[in-house]
Scaffold this motif. Structure first.
Motif, short mmCIF file in Angstrom:
data_model
loop_
_atom_site.label_atom_id
_atom_site.label_comp_id
_atom_site.label_asym_id
_atom_site.label_seq_id
_atom_site.Cartn_x
_atom_site.Cartn_y
_atom_site.Cartn_z
N SER A 1 -6.00 -8.54 6.21
CA SER A 1 -4.88 -7.36 6.07
C SER A 1 -4.61 -7.29 6.33
O SER A 1 -5.04 -6.74 8.05
CB SER A 1 -5.32 -6.99 5.45
OG SER A 1 -6.37 -6.21 5.99
N ARG B 1 1.21 -11.93 0.55
CA ARG B 1 1.72 -11.57 -1.16
C ARG B 1 1.43 -10.42 -1.55
O ARG B 1 2.28 -9.51 -2.73
CB ARG B 1 1.72 -13.29 -1.56
CG ARG B 1 2.41 -14.52 -1.27
CD ARG B 1 2.01 -15.54 -2.06
NE ARG B 1 0.51 -15.36 -2.21
CZ ARG B 1 -0.44 -14.65 -3.99
NH1 ARG B 1 -0.06 -14.47 -4.45
NH2 ARG B 1 -1.09 -15.23 -2.75
N THR B 2 0.54 -9.49 -1.21
CA THR B 2 0.38 -8.44 -1.67
C THR B 2 0.33 -7.36 -0.91
O THR B 2 0.34 -7.12 0.60
CB THR B 2 -1.25 -8.53 -1.77
OG1 THR B 2 -1.50 -9.51 -2.78
CG2 THR B 2 -1.86 -6.82 -2.72
N THR C 1 -0.23 -2.85 -0.17
CA THR C 1 -1.08 -1.97 -1.03
C THR C 1 -0.38 -0.78 -0.12
O THR C 1 -0.58 -0.09 0.70
CB THR C 1 -2.54 -2.00 -0.32
OG1 THR C 1 -3.25 -4.00 -0.91
CG2 THR C 1 -3.39 -0.81 -1.03
N SER D 1 -1.82 -1.15 -5.45
CA SER D 1 -1.20 -2.56 -4.71
C SER D 1 -0.49 -3.20 -6.19
O SER D 1 -0.42 -3.04 -7.00
CB SER D 1 -2.68 -2.92 -4.70
OG SER D 1 -3.36 -2.37 -3.66
N ARG D 2 0.75 -4.02 -5.54
CA ARG D 2 1.64 -4.92 -6.02
C ARG D 2 1.46 -6.12 -5.13
O ARG D 2 1.85 -6.20 -3.76
CB ARG D 2 2.73 -4.56 -6.71
CG ARG D 2 3.34 -4.93 -7.15
CD ARG D 2 4.14 -4.09 -8.06
NE ARG D 2 4.11 -3.12 -8.66
CZ ARG D 2 4.82 -2.09 -9.24
NH1 ARG D 2 6.24 -1.58 -8.46
NH2 ARG D 2 4.22 -0.88 -9.49
N SER D 3 1.26 -7.46 -6.03
CA SER D 3 1.27 -9.00 -5.67
C SER D 3 2.77 -9.45 -5.85
O SER D 3 2.97 -9.29 -7.13
CB SER D 3 0.35 -9.64 -5.55
OG SER D 3 -0.88 -8.81 -5.73
N SER E 1 -1.58 -7.92 2.74
CA SER E 1 -2.51 -9.11 2.45
C SER E 1 -2.52 -10.00 1.91
O SER E 1 -1.40 -10.46 1.82
CB SER E 1 -4.41 -8.64 1.67
OG SER E 1 -3.45 -7.76 0.51
N SER E 2 -3.25 -11.22 1.21
CA SER E 2 -3.27 -12.36 0.28
C SER E 2 -2.76 -12.51 1.86
O SER E 2 -1.24 -13.38 1.43
CB SER E 2 -1.75 -12.11 -0.62
OG SER E 2 -2.47 -11.31 -1.35
#
Length: 361
Positions: free
Chosen positions: A248, A288-289, A291, A305-307, A344-345
Motif C-alpha cells: 500500500s 484499486r482500493t 482507504t 475503504s472502497r474498491s 492499495s490493491s
C-alpha cells in the motif's frame, strides 16, 4: 566498523539531497542558488520537494503552495519531470549495483544497501559509502548523504545527521547510547500523534522508552509496542529486502486543532491525495482500493475503504473516493485529530512504458 564487528551487518542508507529540486537546478542554471519548489503552483496544490534555499524559509514537501509562497515570496515553482527523475534514479541504482545486489529501494531518491559482503571486497562500510557518494556525484552531478550502521533503523537516522552532502556512522557500540539520547519524536515510524501519546505517558527519549516493560508498551501501543521495545535497545533485525513488495501507499496528517466541519476536513484531504498519487507515480504503480483513516480527539480510530474496478491513477480520483467515504461520517459528534488516505490493491501501471523497471526506485 572494526574487525571485531566483521560478522555484524553493515548497512548503508543513501538519501539524495533535495532530489527533485536538485535535478531541476542542475538542468537549469537560472535556478541555482534560488529557492525552488517542485510541484504545485503559487495558487494551488502542494510542494513535492524544496531546494535547500527554499527550506531556509520553512518550505517543506507536502506544504500547501499558498503557505509556501507566503513564507518565501521569491519562491520559484517548477513542474515535476518524473521521467527525468526516474532516469537519474536508474543511474544511481547502477552505482549501487557496482557494490551489492542487496538493494532495498524506498523511493526514487533513497535506498538501503547491505554491504556486509560486497562485490569489491571493501572491508569498511564507511569507505563504501564515501565511494558511492563520490561516484553518484561524478555520474549525475548531484549530492547524496549516507548513514552507516549495523541495522536499518539507525542507518536511516544516521543519513540525516550530516545533511546535506555528508555521512555519519553509528557503530554497534554506539547504538544503545545513541538511541537512549534520541527524542522519540525523531524515531522513524513514530508520528506526531504517537509522539504526543508517548509524552503524555512520560516518554520523551529512547531512555524513557527503554525503561518501560514490554507488557506496558504492548498495552499502550498494540503490536507496535514490541517494535518500540526492540529499537529502544538499538535492536532492529530487519534484513535489506531487494524484492520487497509494496502492499500500500499512504499519507496522513495530524492537526494542531481538531476538525469538526466537513469543508475543513475536505481541504485537508487534497494534499494527502496528491502525496499518495505522487508516490504511486514515482513507483509506476496504481491501485484499486482507497482507504480513509480517521482518528478522533479521544484517539478512537476507524477506517473506511472502497474498491473500484479500474485502477486509480489521479489525485482527483483518489480525492473523490476519499470524500465520498468522509461524507458518510458527518456530522461528527467529536473532533477529528488525524486524517489519512491509503491506496492499495496495487499493480504495475500498464500506462507506463517503464513498467518492467518496477524493482527500481
Amino acid at each position: 566498523m572494526d574487525e571485531a564487528e566483521a560478522t555484524i551487518r553493515k548497512i548503508i542508507h543513501v538519501d539524495m539531497d533535495a532530489f527533485y529540486a536538485s535535478v531541476e537546478q542542475r538542468d537549469n542554471p537560472d535556478l541555482r542558488g534560488k529557492p525552488v519548489a517542485v510541484g504545485g503552483s503559487a495558487a494551488r496544490g502542494v510542494v513535492a520537494a524544496a531546494s535547500y534555499e527554499a527550506r531556509a524559509f520553512g518550505v517543506r514537501s507536502a506544504l500547501p503552495s499558498v503557505t509556501a509562497k507566503r513564507r518565501c515570496p521569491d519562491l520559484i515553482f517548477v513542474k515535476p519531470r518524473f521521467d527525468v527523475y526516474r532516469a537519474v534514479s536508474q543511474q544511481i541504482h547502477d552505482v549501487f549495483a557496482e557494490h551489492t545486489d542487496l538493494i532495498e529501494p524506498l523511493s526514487l531518491d533513497e535506498a538501503y544497501l547491505d554491504v556486509t559482503e560486497n562485490k569489491q571486497n571493501i572491508e569498511f562500510a564507511t569507505e563504501i559509502a564515501t565511494i558511492i557518494r563520490a561516484r553518484i556525484k561524478e555520474v549525475t552531478g548531484l549530492n547524496a548523504s549516507a548513514g552507516i550502521s549495523y541495522c536499518k533503523f539507525l542507518a536511516k537516522i544516521a543519513s540525516d545527521l550530516n545533511k546535506p552532502n555528508g555521512q555519519a556512522v553509528i557503530t554497534p557500540k554506539m547504538g544503545p547510547a545513541f538511541v537512549a539520547e534520541l527524542a522519540v519524536k525523531k524515531f522513524h515510524g513514530v508520528g506526531p500523534a504517537t509522539a504526543e501519546k508517548m509524552q503524555r505517558l512520560g516518554i520523551e527519549t529512547g531512555a524513557d522508552l527503554r525503561d518501560k516493560s514490554l507488557t506496558f508498551l504492548r498495552d499502550n501501543f498494540g503490536k507496535s509496542g514490541s517494535w518500540y521495545y526492540r529499537i529502544s535497545r538499538g535492536i532492529d533485525e530487519r534484513p535489506v529486502q531487494p524484492n520487497r513488495e509494496r502492499k500500500s501507499i499512504g499519507a496522513e496528517d495530524t492537526f494542531a486543532v481538531d476538525i469538526f466541519e466537513l469543508e475543513a476536513a475536505k481541504a485537508e484531504l487534497l494534499p494527502l491525495a496528491e502525496k499518495v498519487c505522487r508516490h504511486a507515480a514515482n513507483k509506476q504503480i496504481s491501485g484499486r482500493t482507497v482507504t480513509l483513516k480517521v482518528k478522533y480527539a479521544d484517539f478512537h480510530q476507524l477506517t473506511r475503504s472502497r474498491s473500484v474496478s479500474a485502477p486509480v491513477r489521479s489525485s482527483e480520483e483518489v480525492l473523490e473516493i476519499a470524500l465520498n467515504l468522509l461524507r458518510e461520517l458527518f456530522p461528527t459528534p467529536k473532533g477529528i485529530r488525524l486524517l489519512g488516505v491509503t491506496l492499495s490493491s496495487l499493480q504495475a501501471d500498464e500506462s507506463s512504458p517503464e513498467t518492467s523497471q518496477m524493482s527500481l526506485f
